[in-house]
Design an enzyme around this catalytic site. Structure first.
Site, PDB file in Angstrom:
ATOM      1  N   ASP A  19      -0.638  -4.473   7.482  1.00  0.00           N
ATOM      2  CA  ASP A  19      -1.023  -3.319   6.671  1.00  0.00           C
ATOM      3  C   ASP A  19      -0.635  -2.039   7.388  1.00  0.00           C
ATOM      4  O   ASP A  19      -0.539  -2.013   8.623  1.00  0.00           O
ATOM      5  CB  ASP A  19      -2.518  -3.310   6.367  1.00  0.00           C
ATOM      6  N   ARG A  54      -6.470 -17.275   1.905  1.00  0.00           N
ATOM      7  CA  ARG A  54      -7.326 -16.098   2.050  1.00  0.00           C
ATOM      8  C   ARG A  54      -8.794 -16.461   1.802  1.00  0.00           C
ATOM      9  O   ARG A  54      -9.698 -15.962   2.465  1.00  0.00           O
ATOM     10  CB  ARG A  54      -6.823 -15.055   1.064  1.00  0.00           C
ATOM     11  N   ARG A  68      -1.505 -11.462  -3.194  1.00  0.00           N
ATOM     12  CA  ARG A  68      -2.358 -12.124  -4.176  1.00  0.00           C
ATOM     13  C   ARG A  68      -1.675 -12.687  -5.403  1.00  0.00           C
ATOM     14  O   ARG A  68      -2.309 -13.412  -6.167  1.00  0.00           O
ATOM     15  CB  ARG A  68      -3.471 -11.157  -4.588  1.00  0.00           C
ATOM     16  N   TYR A  91      -5.183   8.936   4.746  1.00  0.00           N
ATOM     17  CA  TYR A  91      -6.303   7.997   4.920  1.00  0.00           C
ATOM     18  C   TYR A  91      -7.241   8.419   6.045  1.00  0.00           C
ATOM     19  O   TYR A  91      -8.447   8.233   5.975  1.00  0.00           O
ATOM     20  CB  TYR A  91      -5.790   6.580   5.205  1.00  0.00           C
ATOM     21  N   ARG A 108       5.002  -5.941  -1.811  1.00  0.00           N
ATOM     22  CA  ARG A 108       3.739  -6.667  -1.948  1.00  0.00           C
ATOM     23  C   ARG A 108       3.918  -8.114  -2.426  1.00  0.00           C
ATOM     24  O   ARG A 108       3.029  -8.687  -3.042  1.00  0.00           O
ATOM     25  CB  ARG A 108       2.768  -5.927  -2.885  1.00  0.00           C
TER      26      ARG A 108
HETATM   27  O1  CP3 Z   1       4.474  -6.073   0.954  1.00  0.00           O
HETATM   28  C1  CP3 Z   1       3.941  -7.107   1.417  1.00  0.00           C
HETATM   29  O2  CP3 Z   1       3.820  -8.152   0.774  1.00  0.00           O
HETATM   30  C2  CP3 Z   1       3.524  -7.095   2.881  1.00  0.00           C
HETATM   31  C3  CP3 Z   1       2.179  -6.760   3.148  1.00  0.00           C
HETATM   32  C4  CP3 Z   1       1.616  -5.386   2.874  1.00  0.00           C
HETATM   33  C5  CP3 Z   1       0.237  -5.198   2.627  1.00  0.00           C
HETATM   34  N1  CP3 Z   1      -0.001  -3.858   2.616  1.00  0.00           N
HETATM   35  C6  CP3 Z   1      -0.755  -6.272   2.475  1.00  0.00           C
HETATM   36  C7  CP3 Z   1      -2.021  -5.992   1.779  1.00  0.00           C
HETATM   37  C8  CP3 Z   1       2.222  -4.115   2.927  1.00  0.00           C
HETATM   38  C9  CP3 Z   1       3.682  -3.734   3.101  1.00  0.00           C
HETATM   39  C10 CP3 Z   1       1.163  -3.166   2.768  1.00  0.00           C
HETATM   40  C11 CP3 Z   1       1.377  -1.711   2.833  1.00  0.00           C
HETATM   41  C12 CP3 Z   1       0.311  -0.800   2.394  1.00  0.00           C
HETATM   42  N2  CP3 Z   1      -1.030  -0.897   2.618  1.00  0.00           N
HETATM   43  C13 CP3 Z   1       0.557   0.421   1.717  1.00  0.00           C
HETATM   44  C14 CP3 Z   1       1.913   0.974   1.376  1.00  0.00           C
HETATM   45  C15 CP3 Z   1       2.524   0.296   0.212  1.00  0.00           C
HETATM   46  C16 CP3 Z   1       1.978   0.734  -1.108  1.00  0.00           C
HETATM   47  O3  CP3 Z   1       1.531  -0.146  -1.844  1.00  0.00           O
HETATM   48  O4  CP3 Z   1       2.073   1.920  -1.423  1.00  0.00           O
HETATM   49  C17 CP3 Z   1      -0.692   1.027   1.489  1.00  0.00           C
HETATM   50  C18 CP3 Z   1      -0.943   2.351   0.781  1.00  0.00           C
HETATM   51  C19 CP3 Z   1      -1.696   0.190   2.075  1.00  0.00           C
HETATM   52  C20 CP3 Z   1      -3.150   0.424   2.151  1.00  0.00           C
HETATM   53  C21 CP3 Z   1      -3.930  -0.630   1.464  1.00  0.00           C
HETATM   54  N3  CP3 Z   1      -4.019  -1.955   1.894  1.00  0.00           N
HETATM   55  C22 CP3 Z   1      -4.699  -0.508   0.285  1.00  0.00           C
HETATM   56  C23 CP3 Z   1      -4.853   0.779  -0.508  1.00  0.00           C
HETATM   57  C24 CP3 Z   1      -5.247  -1.754   0.027  1.00  0.00           C
HETATM   58  C25 CP3 Z   1      -6.252  -2.085  -1.049  1.00  0.00           C
HETATM   59  C26 CP3 Z   1      -5.630  -2.140  -2.383  1.00  0.00           C
HETATM   60  C27 CP3 Z   1      -5.000  -3.473  -2.602  1.00  0.00           C
HETATM   61  O5  CP3 Z   1      -3.795  -3.530  -2.845  1.00  0.00           O
HETATM   62  O6  CP3 Z   1      -5.757  -4.455  -2.560  1.00  0.00           O
HETATM   63  C28 CP3 Z   1      -4.781  -2.660   1.003  1.00  0.00           C
HETATM   64  C29 CP3 Z   1      -5.082  -4.110   1.104  1.00  0.00           C
HETATM   65  C30 CP3 Z   1      -3.946  -5.061   1.168  1.00  0.00           C
HETATM   66  N4  CP3 Z   1      -2.836  -4.901   1.921  1.00  0.00           N
HETATM   67  C31 CP3 Z   1      -3.883  -6.320   0.499  1.00  0.00           C
HETATM   68  C32 CP3 Z   1      -2.672  -6.901   0.876  1.00  0.00           C
HETATM   69  C33 CP3 Z   1      -2.147  -8.250   0.490  1.00  0.00           C
HETATM   70  C34 CP3 Z   1      -4.964  -6.918  -0.388  1.00  0.00           C
HETATM   71  C35 CP3 Z   1      -6.013  -7.488   0.488  1.00  0.00           C
HETATM   72  C36 CP3 Z   1      -6.546  -8.818   0.021  1.00  0.00           C
HETATM   73  O7  CP3 Z   1      -5.928  -9.862   0.298  1.00  0.00           O
HETATM   74  O8  CP3 Z   1      -7.618  -8.779  -0.577  1.00  0.00           O
END
Ligand code: CP3
Length: 340
Positions: A76, A39, A30, A154, A26
């Site tokens: 994602d 964003r 953010r 999901y 991640r």
């Molecule tokens: O790792 C990275 O920097 C690359 C990008 C990446 C994102 N999501 C961007 C994202 C990766 C590898 C993911 C994978 C992901 N997405 C997982 C597996 C990894 C983990 O953390 O276990 C899962 C379960 C998701 C599903 C998901 N996407 C959720 C539950 C959420 C909301 C919670 C949160 O973290 O905000 C997201 C949104 C998301 N995916 C954001 C980002 C940067 C936040 C969105 C925003 O910019 O507001």
């Protein structure tokens, strides 16, 4: 193009490196002011994910700002359920939400799969191609997918959950439909990851983020065999398997035909080495919350962890970095590893 910094890839392949490579799950997101600024100008998360040159831009931001040894493509895991037929929304401050969910075998039968579904993700492949070009060989590029079980959860729940009891109930009450769905997901993920490698990913990581909520028996029936099929099918690039919370099957994960085993922060280095042996390449596993603590503590905890694994390690956190983590704490972590 030849890589200028190939520490990460060499470590993933089990070669001895001058120092362990470091990146953060991640990292593209953010924690970076540059990310928040970009964003803020957009309609939402999905616009960023679906606009290749912007996805490429935020993928490269942590390379410039933090100096990490690998980039991970901004996207994602939920794009796979979407192209199979379940559209998702990313609700501000809440997370993912699916208006439609899977309830029965009939629903599973309706879903698209395989090459046909994966072909819909051209915007991801284009983002990889642009990133690869713009990185100019500075560091390797990681592609990723959710594991079949995590994506199924999901598709059944329709959102995140504390217990994932609906998804687990589906496994207990409709095992045939669950296997049919896991099979479709697996076939789609395999083509998707191959396409990503084709578009420039140097390694792919499988995120089984909700592995830890299954019982050991459920994990062995509903998650492990599908991850195994994916690992066995991908021979074009190294594969990392990160099954969060799945310490109870770590020996079995160690037997998978993958290159790197990702570990969360609940796993002691000694426990991991006992289950995996000294030579297995591991990735992890500092508690992301350590990065809120004073620099001296970040340095100490990072060094202790690295010493605990005794080599064959790609340094990372035990899960994604939290959005409100101080950037200086993140930099302290990266710099500690780079000074070794
Ligand atoms: O790792 C990275 O920097 C690359 C990008 C990446 C994102 N999501 C961007 C994202 C990766 C590898 C993911 C994978 C992901 N997405 C997982 C597996 C990894 C983990 O953390 O276990 C899962 C379960 C998701 C599903 C998901 N996407 C959720 C539950 C959420 C909301 C919670 C949160 O973290 O905000 C997201 C949104 C998301 N995916 C954001 C980002 C940067 C936040 C969105 C925003 O910019 O507001």
């Amino acid at each position: 193009m030849e890589l200028q910094n190939d520490l990460f890839l060499r470590a993933a392949k089990g070669e001895t490196t001058e120092r362990p490579p470091v990146w953060l799950m991640r990292q593209a997101g953010r924690i970076l002011p540059q990310y928040r600024a970009l964003r803020g100008k957009l309609s939402g998360f999905k616009e960023l994910v679906e606009t290749p040159h912007l996805a490429a831009e935020v993928t490269i931001q942590p390379i410039d700002e933090l100096g990490v040894d690998a980039a991970i493509i901004f996207s994602d895991i939920l794009v796979i359920p979407e192209v199979m037929g379940l559209e998702y929304q990313m609700v501000e401050k809440k997370g993912p939400w699916f208006p439609e969910t899977i309830k029965s075998m009939e629903d599973v039968q309706q879903l698209r799969m395989g090459a046909e579904a994966a072909a819909e993700l051209e915007y991801v492949y284009e983002a990889l191609r642009i990133t690869k070009k713009e990185l100019k060989g500075r560091v390797p590029l990681i592609g990723f997918s959710g594991a079949p079980w995590t994506l199924l959860s999901y598709m059944i729940e329709g959102s995140g959950s504390k217990t994932f009891s609906k998804a687990k109930k589906f496994l207990y009450t409709q095992p045939k439909a669950a296997h049919a769905l896991l099979d479709k997901l697996t076939e789609t993920i395999i083509v998707y990851l191959k396409n990503k490698i084709n578009a420039g990913a140097d390694l792919v990581q499988i995120f089984d983020s909700w592995g830890g909520i299954l019982s050991p028996e459920q994990y062995e029936e509903f998650s492990l065999p599908y991850i195994k099929r994916i690992c066995a099918a991908i021979d074009e690039a190294p594969v990392t398997v990160f099954a969060k919370g799945a310490w109870f099957v770590l020996d079995k994960i160690g037997d998978l035909p993958c290159d790197v085993v990702g570990l969360d922060w609940n796993t002691r280095p000694e426990f991991a080495r006992e289950k995996l042996g000294a030579n297995r390449v591991v990735q992890g596993n500092l508690d992301p919350c350590v990065l809120y603590s004073p620099f001296e503590n970040i340095k100490t905890k990072t060094k202790e962890m690295i010493k605990g694994f005794g080599g064959n390690q790609i340094v990372n956190l035990g899960h994604g970095v939290y959005p409100d983590t101080p950037l200086d704490g993140v930099k302290c972590f990266v710099d500690t590893v780079k000074s070794l």
